[in-house]
Motif scaffolding. Structure first.
Motif, PDB file in Angstrom:
ATOM      1  N   TYR A 218     -41.161 -21.508  -2.857  1.00 49.22           N
ATOM      2  CA  TYR A 218     -40.954 -20.271  -2.104  1.00 49.22           C
ATOM      3  C   TYR A 218     -42.270 -19.521  -1.902  1.00 49.22           C
ATOM      4  O   TYR A 218     -42.492 -18.912  -0.843  1.00 49.22           O
ATOM      5  N   ALA A 219     -43.147 -19.574  -2.896  1.00 48.63           N
ATOM      6  CA  ALA A 219     -44.467 -18.957  -2.727  1.00 48.63           C
ATOM      7  C   ALA A 219     -45.269 -19.696  -1.668  1.00 48.63           C
ATOM      8  O   ALA A 219     -45.966 -19.069  -0.849  1.00 48.63           O
ATOM      9  N   ALA A 220     -45.181 -21.026  -1.650  1.00 47.32           N
ATOM     10  CA  ALA A 220     -45.881 -21.811  -0.633  1.00 47.32           C
ATOM     11  C   ALA A 220     -45.339 -21.501   0.758  1.00 47.32           C
ATOM     12  O   ALA A 220     -46.104 -21.433   1.737  1.00 47.32           O
ATOM     13  N   PHE A 221     -44.029 -21.295   0.867  1.00 51.39           N
ATOM     14  CA  PHE A 221     -43.433 -20.941   2.156  1.00 51.39           C
ATOM     15  C   PHE A 221     -43.979 -19.605   2.648  1.00 51.39           C
ATOM     16  O   PHE A 221     -44.339 -19.460   3.823  1.00 51.39           O
ATOM     17  N   THR A 222     -44.040 -18.616   1.760  1.00 53.61           N
ATOM     18  CA  THR A 222     -44.562 -17.295   2.127  1.00 53.61           C
ATOM     19  C   THR A 222     -46.002 -17.390   2.613  1.00 53.61           C
ATOM     20  O   THR A 222     -46.380 -16.772   3.619  1.00 53.61           O
ATOM     21  N   THR A 223     -46.808 -18.187   1.930  1.00 52.41           N
ATOM     22  CA  THR A 223     -48.211 -18.342   2.315  1.00 52.41           C
ATOM     23  C   THR A 223     -48.350 -19.081   3.635  1.00 52.41           C
ATOM     24  O   THR A 223     -49.126 -18.682   4.517  1.00 52.41           O
ATOM     25  N   ALA A 224     -47.579 -20.163   3.808  1.00 53.25           N
ATOM     26  CA  ALA A 224     -47.717 -21.006   4.991  1.00 53.25           C
ATOM     27  C   ALA A 224     -47.219 -20.325   6.253  1.00 53.25           C
ATOM     28  O   ALA A 224     -47.743 -20.565   7.347  1.00 53.25           O
ATOM     29  N   THR A 225     -46.204 -19.478   6.136  1.00 55.43           N
ATOM     30  CA  THR A 225     -45.577 -18.888   7.328  1.00 55.43           C
ATOM     31  C   THR A 225     -45.931 -17.423   7.540  1.00 55.43           C
ATOM     32  O   THR A 225     -45.599 -16.854   8.584  1.00 55.43           O
ATOM     33  N   SER A 226     -46.577 -16.800   6.548  1.00 55.97           N
ATOM     34  CA  SER A 226     -46.904 -15.363   6.622  1.00 55.97           C
ATOM     35  C   SER A 226     -45.658 -14.505   6.839  1.00 55.97           C
ATOM     36  O   SER A 226     -45.700 -13.470   7.503  1.00 55.97           O
ATOM     37  N   THR A 227     -44.539 -14.969   6.311  1.00 54.87           N
ATOM     38  CA  THR A 227     -43.296 -14.186   6.332  1.00 54.87           C
ATOM     39  C   THR A 227     -42.816 -14.034   4.897  1.00 54.87           C
ATOM     40  O   THR A 227     -43.163 -14.828   4.017  1.00 54.87           O
ATOM     41  N   ARG A 228     -41.976 -13.016   4.660  1.00 55.65           N
ATOM     42  CA  ARG A 228     -41.599 -12.718   3.278  1.00 55.65           C
ATOM     43  C   ARG A 228     -40.130 -12.332   3.159  1.00 55.65           C
ATOM     44  O   ARG A 228     -39.789 -11.159   3.039  1.00 55.65           O
ATOM     45  N   PRO A 229     -39.228 -13.298   3.169  1.00 56.35           N
ATOM     46  CA  PRO A 229     -37.848 -12.995   2.810  1.00 56.35           C
ATOM     47  C   PRO A 229     -37.715 -12.832   1.304  1.00 56.35           C
ATOM     48  O   PRO A 229     -38.574 -13.281   0.533  1.00 56.35           O
ATOM     49  N   ALA A 230     -36.644 -12.195   0.881  1.00 51.90           N
ATOM     50  CA  ALA A 230     -36.344 -12.108  -0.550  1.00 51.90           C
ATOM     51  C   ALA A 230     -35.724 -13.418  -1.021  1.00 51.90           C
ATOM     52  O   ALA A 230     -35.266 -14.242  -0.212  1.00 51.90           O
ATOM     53  N   LEU A 231     -35.685 -13.601  -2.321  1.00 48.18           N
ATOM     54  CA  LEU A 231     -34.972 -14.711  -2.937  1.00 48.18           C
ATOM     55  C   LEU A 231     -33.909 -14.126  -3.853  1.00 48.18           C
ATOM     56  O   LEU A 231     -34.225 -13.395  -4.798  1.00 48.18           O
ATOM     57  N   LEU A 232     -32.639 -14.396  -3.548  1.00 44.80           N
ATOM     58  CA  LEU A 232     -31.530 -13.931  -4.372  1.00 44.80           C
ATOM     59  C   LEU A 232     -30.970 -15.117  -5.154  1.00 44.80           C
ATOM     60  O   LEU A 232     -30.708 -16.172  -4.576  1.00 44.80           O
ATOM     61  N   ILE A 233     -30.800 -14.921  -6.449  1.00 49.30           N
ATOM     62  CA  ILE A 233     -30.268 -15.968  -7.317  1.00 49.30           C
ATOM     63  C   ILE A 233     -28.933 -15.498  -7.872  1.00 49.30           C
ATOM     64  O   ILE A 233     -28.852 -14.461  -8.543  1.00 49.30           O
ATOM     65  N   HIS A 234     -27.884 -16.253  -7.560  1.00 51.20           N
ATOM     66  CA  HIS A 234     -26.549 -15.935  -8.065  1.00 51.20           C
ATOM     67  C   HIS A 234     -26.227 -16.950  -9.157  1.00 51.20           C
ATOM     68  O   HIS A 234     -26.228 -18.149  -8.922  1.00 51.20           O
ATOM     69  N   THR A 235     -25.956 -16.458 -10.365  1.00 48.87           N
ATOM     70  CA  THR A 235     -25.686 -17.332 -11.494  1.00 48.87           C
ATOM     71  C   THR A 235     -24.208 -17.289 -11.864  1.00 48.87           C
ATOM     72  O   THR A 235     -23.453 -16.447 -11.372  1.00 48.87           O
ATOM     73  N   ARG A 236     -23.806 -18.178 -12.767  1.00 46.28           N
ATOM     74  CA  ARG A 236     -22.379 -18.274 -13.091  1.00 46.28           C
ATOM     75  C   ARG A 236     -21.937 -17.251 -14.135  1.00 46.28           C
ATOM     76  O   ARG A 236     -20.789 -16.819 -14.132  1.00 46.28           O
ATOM     77  N   THR A 237     -22.820 -16.892 -15.072  1.00 47.38           N
ATOM     78  CA  THR A 237     -22.447 -15.947 -16.129  1.00 47.38           C
ATOM     79  C   THR A 237     -23.585 -14.967 -16.372  1.00 47.38           C
ATOM     80  O   THR A 237     -24.742 -15.237 -16.046  1.00 47.38           O
ATOM     81  N   ALA A 238     -23.257 -13.850 -17.002  1.00 47.26           N
ATOM     82  CA  ALA A 238     -24.277 -12.851 -17.320  1.00 47.26           C
ATOM     83  C   ALA A 238     -25.307 -13.403 -18.304  1.00 47.26           C
ATOM     84  O   ALA A 238     -26.501 -13.083 -18.212  1.00 47.26           O
ATOM     85  N   SER A 239     -24.881 -14.254 -19.238  1.00 51.78           N
ATOM     86  CA  SER A 239     -25.836 -14.824 -20.200  1.00 51.78           C
ATOM     87  C   SER A 239     -26.819 -15.768 -19.508  1.00 51.78           C
ATOM     88  O   SER A 239     -28.006 -15.786 -19.845  1.00 51.78           O
ATOM     89  N   ARG A 240     -26.340 -16.545 -18.533  1.00 48.13           N
ATOM     90  CA  ARG A 240     -27.238 -17.404 -17.765  1.00 48.13           C
ATOM     91  C   ARG A 240     -28.206 -16.546 -16.947  1.00 48.13           C
ATOM     92  O   ARG A 240     -29.390 -16.882 -16.807  1.00 48.13           O
ATOM     93  N   ASP A 241     -27.726 -15.438 -16.421  1.00 50.50           N
ATOM     94  CA  ASP A 241     -28.579 -14.524 -15.661  1.00 50.50           C
ATOM     95  C   ASP A 241     -29.714 -13.997 -16.542  1.00 50.50           C
ATOM     96  O   ASP A 241     -30.882 -13.971 -16.130  1.00 50.50           O
ATOM     97  N   VAL A 242     -29.382 -13.589 -17.765  1.00 52.83           N
ATOM     98  CA  VAL A 242     -30.409 -13.082 -18.686  1.00 52.83           C
ATOM     99  C   VAL A 242     -31.440 -14.171 -18.994  1.00 52.83           C
ATOM    100  O   VAL A 242     -32.657 -13.918 -18.999  1.00 52.83           O
ATOM    101  N   ALA A 243     -30.965 -15.398 -19.217  1.00 51.40           N
ATOM    102  CA  ALA A 243     -31.879 -16.496 -19.526  1.00 51.40           C
ATOM    103  C   ALA A 243     -32.807 -16.794 -18.348  1.00 51.40           C
ATOM    104  O   ALA A 243     -34.014 -17.025 -18.524  1.00 51.40           O
ATOM    105  N   LEU A 244     -32.261 -16.787 -17.133  1.00 53.63           N
ATOM    106  CA  LEU A 244     -33.085 -17.039 -15.947  1.00 53.63           C
ATOM    107  C   LEU A 244     -34.123 -15.940 -15.744  1.00 53.63           C
ATOM    108  O   LEU A 244     -35.285 -16.222 -15.436  1.00 53.63           O
ATOM    109  N   ARG A 245     -33.697 -14.709 -15.915  1.00 49.93           N
ATOM    110  CA  ARG A 245     -34.631 -13.597 -15.731  1.00 49.93           C
ATOM    111  C   ARG A 245     -35.771 -13.674 -16.742  1.00 49.93           C
ATOM    112  O   ARG A 245     -36.933 -13.460 -16.402  1.00 49.93           O
ATOM    113  N   HIS A 246     -35.443 -13.981 -17.982  1.00 45.79           N
ATOM    114  CA  HIS A 246     -36.469 -14.077 -19.024  1.00 45.79           C
ATOM    115  C   HIS A 246     -37.462 -15.189 -18.697  1.00 45.79           C
ATOM    116  O   HIS A 246     -38.678 -15.024 -18.896  1.00 45.79           O
TER     117      HIS A 246
END
Length: 328
Positions: A218-246
């Motif tokens: 995603y960083a390479a895409f931003t650099t190559a295209t000079s555009t900047r969409p957000a990246l949203l990550i939807h996880t299955r559980t709150a504990s998985r969300d905490v682990a991904l964020r960490h």
């Protein structure tokens, strides 16, 4: 029969072995010309949507295009009888799954005729529904579609909001597959803000390291295209969300990415609400509109404009039908 791999939570979590039990209908060769006087603009839209997103449940279709479940079921049954749609109902451990709709033989022929192309160009085969019904990614695909149909249908209760653009994984891969392969790309808008975003729908089947490795793309895409969409990550559980964020937050900050996450424990039916946490120190959960305001320099992804290589089958499909109108 042994169970196939499935998510531990959310859409698809209760599915065991898939059963492509298409309902009975008369066996006949699709007469596309005869369908011309029977099909509405909404029916044609649904044909394009099923080509784009492969499978939608009765509830997802109702959410997008009908004012009641009963009227949706009547129309979908009629379209199934005319082979415009195929359907199957997966086996579940408890209860029963809703009907799952895919493109039928007449729908594929209609799509090709409407696009001025051969049926082979649609990619439809007689095994189309069976491949989807038994796919190990069925739960994942339904989860993506469930999240985004909720966002698209939100405009019916909040007219100033909407999802003007929604590209499937296949369409996103066609445009950007040499750099990234998101599960979807979409634009969420209200009266004053636009949130262009890639979606990663995480079911927990991939290691944290593998999810983290995607950030480089995603960083390479931003650099190559000079555009900047957000990246949203939807996880299955709150504990998985905490682990991904960490695990991912330091890399996201280092790469300069606008990343936020949530889980199905929060955002199952109202994903537009204040369930999303930016990957930033001390960030609080906020709405999708709040994310757009928090990241004012976001821009839509490059490569969205039609090119000479596009056909009617590769152009984006509006997430909502032309008009709901009278229920046929």
């Amino acid at each position: 029969m042994p169970a196939l791999p499935r998510p531990a939570h959310g859409p698809g979590s209760r599915y065991t072995a898939r059963a492509a039990t298409t309902r009975h209908r008369p066996t006949r060769h699709p007469d596309v010309a005869a369908l011309a006087r029977r099909l509405t603009a909404r029916d044609l839209w649904l044909v394009h949507m099923l080509h784009e997103h492969r499978v939608l449940t009765t509830h997802q279709i109702t959410r997008l295009a009908y004012t009641s479940l009963r009227s949706a079921q009547r129309r979908l049954h009629t379209l199934h009888q005319h082979a415009v749609l195929d359907s199957f109902r997966p086996l579940t451990q408890t209860g029963s799954a809703p009907e799952h709709y895919t493109l039928g033989p007449a729908g594929a022929a209609l799509l090709a005729a409407h696009s001025g192309l051969d049926t082979a160009a649609t990619g439809w085969r007689p095994t189309h529904t069976g491949r989807i019904a038994y796919s190990p990614t069925l739960g994942h695909d339904l989860g993506v579609n469930d999240l985004l149909t909720h966002l698209a249908a939100h405009t019916y209760t909040a007219p100033e909001t909407g999802l003007p653009l929604w590209l499937s994984e296949r369409s996103a891969t066609r445009r950007w597959g040499d750099i990234i392969r998101p599960d979807a790309y979409a634009h969420y808008s209200d009266a004053d803000h636009l949130l262009p975003f890639f979606l990663e729908y995480d079911t927990g089947s991939q290691t944290l390291a593998r999810v983290e490795a995607k950030l480089t793309g995603y960083a390479a895409f931003t650099t190559a295209t000079s555009t900047r969409p957000a990246l949203l990550i939807h996880t299955r559980t709150a504990s998985r969300d905490v682990a991904l964020r960490h695990r991912l937050a330091p890399a996201a900050r280092e790469l300069g990415l606008a990343v936020a996450s949530t889980s199905a424990d929060f955002a199952t039916n109202t994903p537009w609400d204040a369930w999303w946490s930016p990957f930033e120190p001390a960030a609080r959960r906020t709405t999708l509109t709040g994310l757009a305001a928090h990241w004012p320099h976001l821009t839509p992804a490059a490569g969205l404009d039609p090119t000479d290589a596009d056909t009617p089958l590769t152009l984006p499909v509006p997430p909502l039908p032309p008009a709901i109108g009278a229920e046929a």
